[in-house]
Design a protein around this motif. Sequence first.
Motif, PDB file in Angstrom:
ATOM      1  N   THR A  24      23.096  52.132  40.113  1.00  0.00           N
ATOM      2  CA  THR A  24      23.144  51.508  38.637  1.00  0.00           C
ATOM      3  C   THR A  24      24.020  50.252  38.298  1.00  0.00           C
ATOM      4  O   THR A  24      24.944  49.980  39.382  1.00  0.00           O
ATOM      5  CB  THR A  24      23.753  52.819  37.758  1.00  0.00           C
ATOM      6  N   PHE A  25      23.811  49.199  38.143  1.00  0.00           N
ATOM      7  CA  PHE A  25      24.807  48.675  37.394  1.00  0.00           C
ATOM      8  C   PHE A  25      25.638  48.715  36.659  1.00  0.00           C
ATOM      9  O   PHE A  25      25.932  50.025  35.695  1.00  0.00           O
ATOM     10  CB  PHE A  25      24.451  47.611  36.454  1.00  0.00           C
ATOM     11  N   SER A  26      27.262  47.955  36.841  1.00  0.00           N
ATOM     12  CA  SER A  26      28.552  48.730  36.274  1.00  0.00           C
ATOM     13  C   SER A  26      28.066  47.877  34.835  1.00  0.00           C
ATOM     14  O   SER A  26      27.926  47.331  34.858  1.00  0.00           O
ATOM     15  CB  SER A  26      29.254  47.186  37.000  1.00  0.00           C
ATOM     16  N   LYS A  27      28.896  48.327  34.272  1.00  0.00           N
ATOM     17  CA  LYS A  27      28.800  48.349  32.253  1.00  0.00           C
ATOM     18  C   LYS A  27      29.202  46.163  32.636  1.00  0.00           C
ATOM     19  O   LYS A  27      28.378  46.058  31.776  1.00  0.00           O
ATOM     20  CB  LYS A  27      29.992  48.523  31.989  1.00  0.00           C
ATOM     21  N   ASP A  28      29.813  46.015  33.343  1.00  0.00           N
ATOM     22  CA  ASP A  28      30.583  44.503  33.130  1.00  0.00           C
ATOM     23  C   ASP A  28      29.932  43.837  34.367  1.00  0.00           C
ATOM     24  O   ASP A  28      30.877  42.389  34.171  1.00  0.00           O
ATOM     25  CB  ASP A  28      31.956  44.240  32.426  1.00  0.00           C
ATOM     26  N   GLY A  29      29.875  44.121  35.574  1.00  0.00           N
ATOM     27  CA  GLY A  29      30.299  43.357  36.691  1.00  0.00           C
ATOM     28  C   GLY A  29      31.152  43.277  37.359  1.00  0.00           C
ATOM     29  O   GLY A  29      31.211  42.210  37.828  1.00  0.00           O
ATOM     30  N   GLY A  30      32.353  43.700  36.949  1.00  0.00           N
ATOM     31  CA  GLY A  30      33.688  43.594  37.450  1.00  0.00           C
ATOM     32  C   GLY A  30      34.694  42.399  36.218  1.00  0.00           C
ATOM     33  O   GLY A  30      35.210  41.757  36.992  1.00  0.00           O
ATOM     34  N   PHE A  31      34.023  42.079  35.201  1.00  0.00           N
ATOM     35  CA  PHE A  31      34.398  40.634  34.574  1.00  0.00           C
ATOM     36  C   PHE A  31      35.250  41.480  33.691  1.00  0.00           C
ATOM     37  O   PHE A  31      36.790  40.561  34.254  1.00  0.00           O
ATOM     38  CB  PHE A  31      33.296  40.617  33.396  1.00  0.00           C
ATOM     39  N   ASP A  32      35.414  42.313  33.965  1.00  0.00           N
ATOM     40  CA  ASP A  32      36.863  43.095  32.789  1.00  0.00           C
ATOM     41  C   ASP A  32      38.167  42.885  33.243  1.00  0.00           C
ATOM     42  O   ASP A  32      39.849  42.419  33.428  1.00  0.00           O
ATOM     43  CB  ASP A  32      36.846  44.086  32.595  1.00  0.00           C
ATOM     44  N   ASP A  33      37.974  43.134  34.868  1.00  0.00           N
ATOM     45  CA  ASP A  33      39.135  42.961  35.757  1.00  0.00           C
ATOM     46  C   ASP A  33      39.402  41.751  36.359  1.00  0.00           C
ATOM     47  O   ASP A  33      40.489  41.392  36.004  1.00  0.00           O
ATOM     48  CB  ASP A  33      38.781  43.649  37.142  1.00  0.00           C
ATOM     49  N   VAL A  34      38.347  40.701  36.816  1.00  0.00           N
ATOM     50  CA  VAL A  34      38.460  39.976  36.820  1.00  0.00           C
ATOM     51  C   VAL A  34      39.755  39.398  35.613  1.00  0.00           C
ATOM     52  O   VAL A  34      40.431  38.288  35.943  1.00  0.00           O
ATOM     53  CB  VAL A  34      37.153  38.278  36.988  1.00  0.00           C
ATOM     54  N   SER A  35      38.900  39.308  34.384  1.00  0.00           N
ATOM     55  CA  SER A  35      39.942  38.643  33.187  1.00  0.00           C
ATOM     56  C   SER A  35      41.212  39.420  33.658  1.00  0.00           C
ATOM     57  O   SER A  35      42.231  38.593  32.914  1.00  0.00           O
ATOM     58  CB  SER A  35      38.644  38.916  32.057  1.00  0.00           C
ATOM     59  N   ALA A  36      41.164  40.624  33.091  1.00  0.00           N
ATOM     60  CA  ALA A  36      43.182  41.418  33.298  1.00  0.00           C
ATOM     61  C   ALA A  36      43.783  40.551  34.553  1.00  0.00           C
ATOM     62  O   ALA A  36      44.650  40.224  34.199  1.00  0.00           O
ATOM     63  CB  ALA A  36      42.622  42.743  33.552  1.00  0.00           C
ATOM     64  N   ILE A  37      43.420  39.973  35.605  1.00  0.00           N
ATOM     65  CA  ILE A  37      43.861  39.422  36.787  1.00  0.00           C
ATOM     66  C   ILE A  37      44.015  38.210  36.232  1.00  0.00           C
ATOM     67  O   ILE A  37      45.849  37.550  36.551  1.00  0.00           O
ATOM     68  CB  ILE A  37      43.150  39.544  37.950  1.00  0.00           C
ATOM     69  N   THR A  38      43.300  37.353  35.550  1.00  0.00           N
ATOM     70  CA  THR A  38      43.656  35.614  35.059  1.00  0.00           C
ATOM     71  C   THR A  38      44.400  35.918  33.945  1.00  0.00           C
ATOM     72  O   THR A  38      45.561  35.904  34.079  1.00  0.00           O
ATOM     73  CB  THR A  38      42.357  35.706  35.078  1.00  0.00           C
ATOM     74  N   GLU A  40      47.167  38.461  33.550  1.00  0.00           N
ATOM     75  CA  GLU A  40      48.203  38.402  33.979  1.00  0.00           C
ATOM     76  C   GLU A  40      48.365  37.598  35.003  1.00  0.00           C
ATOM     77  O   GLU A  40      50.013  36.909  35.021  1.00  0.00           O
ATOM     78  CB  GLU A  40      47.859  39.782  35.194  1.00  0.00           C
ATOM     79  N   ARG A  41      47.813  36.426  36.201  1.00  0.00           N
ATOM     80  CA  ARG A  41      47.980  35.536  37.002  1.00  0.00           C
ATOM     81  C   ARG A  41      48.552  34.311  36.021  1.00  0.00           C
ATOM     82  O   ARG A  41      49.465  33.824  36.059  1.00  0.00           O
ATOM     83  CB  ARG A  41      47.588  35.520  38.110  1.00  0.00           C
ATOM     84  N   VAL A  42      47.529  33.503  35.540  1.00  0.00           N
ATOM     85  CA  VAL A  42      47.433  32.366  34.405  1.00  0.00           C
ATOM     86  C   VAL A  42      48.364  32.753  32.839  1.00  0.00           C
ATOM     87  O   VAL A  42      48.653  31.264  32.163  1.00  0.00           O
ATOM     88  CB  VAL A  42      45.723  31.673  34.452  1.00  0.00           C
ATOM     89  N   GLY A  43      47.832  34.080  32.678  1.00  0.00           N
ATOM     90  CA  GLY A  43      48.290  33.727  30.772  1.00  0.00           C
ATOM     91  C   GLY A  43      47.369  33.626  29.605  1.00  0.00           C
ATOM     92  O   GLY A  43      47.719  33.749  28.862  1.00  0.00           O
ATOM     93  N   GLN A  44      45.939  33.682  29.871  1.00  0.00           N
ATOM     94  CA  GLN A  44      45.040  33.295  29.275  1.00  0.00           C
ATOM     95  C   GLN A  44      44.054  33.949  30.087  1.00  0.00           C
ATOM     96  O   GLN A  44      43.609  34.153  31.441  1.00  0.00           O
ATOM     97  CB  GLN A  44      44.582  31.779  29.546  1.00  0.00           C
ATOM     98  N   PRO A  45      43.068  35.020  29.342  1.00  0.00           N
ATOM     99  CA  PRO A  45      41.953  35.660  29.698  1.00  0.00           C
ATOM    100  C   PRO A  45      41.100  34.471  30.152  1.00  0.00           C
ATOM    101  O   PRO A  45      40.572  33.321  29.982  1.00  0.00           O
ATOM    102  CB  PRO A  45      41.434  36.341  28.678  1.00  0.00           C
ATOM    103  N   VAL A  46      40.266  35.426  31.390  1.00  0.00           N
ATOM    104  CA  VAL A  46      38.878  33.789  31.343  1.00  0.00           C
ATOM    105  C   VAL A  46      37.606  34.437  30.098  1.00  0.00           C
ATOM    106  O   VAL A  46      37.382  35.548  30.003  1.00  0.00           O
ATOM    107  CB  VAL A  46      37.623  34.631  32.238  1.00  0.00           C
TER     108      VAL A  46
END
Length: 131
Positions: A24-38, A40-46
């Motif tokens: 099955t598909f993931s809930k968000d396609g991994g987008f929440d993880d990408v947003s959290a990393i961004t 953390e690193r940039v100080g802005q969510p994607v």
Amino acid sequence: MSGTFSVKPIAIGVLVLFVGGCATFSKDGGFDDVSAITQERVGQPVGRVRDDNAGATEARIKEILAQPLTPDSAVRIALLNNQGLQAMFAELDVAEADLVQAGWLRNPGFSFSRVHTGDNYEINRSIMFDL
């Protein structure tokens, strides 16, 4: 036909194989993880721009631009308005769809044949599926 067999255990076994092969598909396609990393690193969510929220994204950009531009607000606008980044998110969606499809089992194959020789009849039935 010699011997007897129960259809119930066979049906349960086939059902387990089919359910186990469902991806099955993931809930968000991994987008929440990408947003959290961004974040953390940039100080802005994607921000993810889709057809259903494109108007809200444009309104948010106009709202940010209505105030004096700061480095943080410039980064926020760049993350919201970067078409290359949005294209990469779309590619990730396609990659996830490919991954899910690769995890699916192929449809089972059925065959049925009847052979008649003189007074003898032979009926062959089979079901084929991937393990």
